[in-house]
Design an enzyme around this catalytic site. Structure first.
Site, PDB file in Angstrom:
ATOM      1  N   TYR A 167      98.666  53.227  17.642  1.00  0.00           N
ATOM      2  CA  TYR A 167      97.543  52.771  18.199  1.00  0.00           C
ATOM      3  C   TYR A 167      96.728  51.831  17.004  1.00  0.00           C
ATOM      4  O   TYR A 167      96.296  50.690  17.406  1.00  0.00           O
ATOM      5  CB  TYR A 167      96.629  53.857  18.630  1.00  0.00           C
ATOM      6  CG  TYR A 167      95.552  53.200  19.255  1.00  0.00           C
ATOM      7  CD1 TYR A 167      95.173  52.704  20.423  1.00  0.00           C
ATOM      8  CD2 TYR A 167      94.159  53.598  18.585  1.00  0.00           C
ATOM      9  CE1 TYR A 167      94.061  51.901  20.966  1.00  0.00           C
ATOM     10  CE2 TYR A 167      93.007  53.061  19.066  1.00  0.00           C
ATOM     11  CZ  TYR A 167      92.803  52.278  20.244  1.00  0.00           C
ATOM     12  OH  TYR A 167      91.546  51.510  20.603  1.00  0.00           O
TER      13      TYR A 167
ATOM     14  N   GLU B 229      87.118  53.877  27.811  1.00  0.00           N
ATOM     15  CA  GLU B 229      86.086  54.343  26.823  1.00  0.00           C
ATOM     16  C   GLU B 229      84.922  55.208  27.568  1.00  0.00           C
ATOM     17  O   GLU B 229      84.112  56.053  27.120  1.00  0.00           O
ATOM     18  CB  GLU B 229      85.203  52.944  26.414  1.00  0.00           C
ATOM     19  CG  GLU B 229      86.044  52.389  25.255  1.00  0.00           C
ATOM     20  CD  GLU B 229      86.560  52.797  24.311  1.00  0.00           C
ATOM     21  OE1 GLU B 229      86.019  54.000  23.678  1.00  0.00           O
ATOM     22  OE2 GLU B 229      87.018  52.338  23.242  1.00  0.00           O
TER      23      GLU B 229
ATOM     24  N   TRP C  69      89.175  60.309  20.963  1.00  0.00           N
ATOM     25  CA  TRP C  69      89.883  59.055  21.361  1.00  0.00           C
ATOM     26  C   TRP C  69      91.668  59.520  21.588  1.00  0.00           C
ATOM     27  O   TRP C  69      91.965  58.892  22.670  1.00  0.00           O
ATOM     28  CB  TRP C  69      89.884  57.701  20.718  1.00  0.00           C
ATOM     29  CG  TRP C  69      90.234  56.734  21.228  1.00  0.00           C
ATOM     30  CD1 TRP C  69      91.549  56.095  20.641  1.00  0.00           C
ATOM     31  CD2 TRP C  69      90.435  55.918  22.657  1.00  0.00           C
ATOM     32  NE1 TRP C  69      92.073  54.940  21.577  1.00  0.00           N
ATOM     33  CE2 TRP C  69      91.425  55.102  22.622  1.00  0.00           C
ATOM     34  CE3 TRP C  69      89.212  56.187  23.609  1.00  0.00           C
ATOM     35  CZ2 TRP C  69      91.480  54.163  23.690  1.00  0.00           C
ATOM     36  CZ3 TRP C  69      89.658  55.347  24.494  1.00  0.00           C
ATOM     37  CH2 TRP C  69      90.488  54.291  24.895  1.00  0.00           C
TER      38      TRP C  69
END
Length: 205
Positions: A38, A60, A68
């Site tokens: 990522y 988000e 995350w």
């Protein structure tokens, strides 16, 4: 963005960590392979398009209060459960869809966030129904000018900026939910509106 494993790997300096592949990455990555991918392929890359940015906005929002990596690992399930985050489809979800989503173990089953995602799809349609690209244009209009130099360490990276606060305020004015200034700065980082790769990270070279 916070460290996924600040003690893992080999620390080169305050800003980066050396992975098993010998590459210096921002220290929050740790040694998690999905985080490394990522970081290398998505984080800080400019992201455009109404649909990709609506997905980013939605994920988000689900990330608020969580790490995350939790969202990233569940992203395929999120995408399937929310019809690819197509705002035209999500905006039409009803009570049955909410029940379906609340029973889907692949996603974060938070009713307030599920309802916020449906609401935000409706608000996104307000923007893009007659003017495709309007969500992209609105969000990127708050991107700050590029910095002349990169941060040295993650400790220097802010959690909130005037631009993220302004974006949050505008989205709230338009009826969006779960779009606080901290969440919006995380979105700015992940969508490349800001580049917070630190100086010693390979991505800055």
């Amino acid at each position: 963005m916070t460290d996924s494993s600040s003690s893992a790997g080999t620390t080169l300096d305050r800003g980066v960590i050396i992975g098993d592949d010998g590459i210096a990455r921002c220290r929050w990555v740790g040694t998690d392979l999905e985080y490394q991918r990522y970081h290398d392929e998505e984080w800080g890359h400019p992201l455009h398009g109404d649909l990709p940015l609506f997905e980013k906005l939605s994920l988000e929002a689900f990330q608020a209060g969580l790490s995350w990596i939790t969202i990233l690992r569940r992203r395929p399930g999120f995408r399937d459960a929310f019809d690819g985050f197509d705002p035209h489809r999500v905006a039409g979800y009803g009570a049955g869809d909410v029940d379906r989503l609340m029973g889907d173990e692949r996603i974060i089953r938070n009713r307030a966030k599920v309802l916020a995602t449906i609401n935000n799809a409706q608000r996104a349609l307000d923007l893009i129904a007659e003017t495709p690209g309007a969500l992209d244009e609105l969000m990127w209009s708050f991107a700050p000018p590029a910095r002349a130099t990169q941060f040295v360490s993650m400790a220097e990276v802010p959690a909130i900026t005037p631009e993220s606060t302004a974006l949050s305020t505008e989205l709230r004015r338009r009826g969006f939910k779960f779009v606080g200034p901290t969440t919006m700065y995380a979105l700015m980082q992940s969508s490349g509106m800001v580049d917070d790769h630190v100086q010693s990270c390979w991505r800055t070279h």
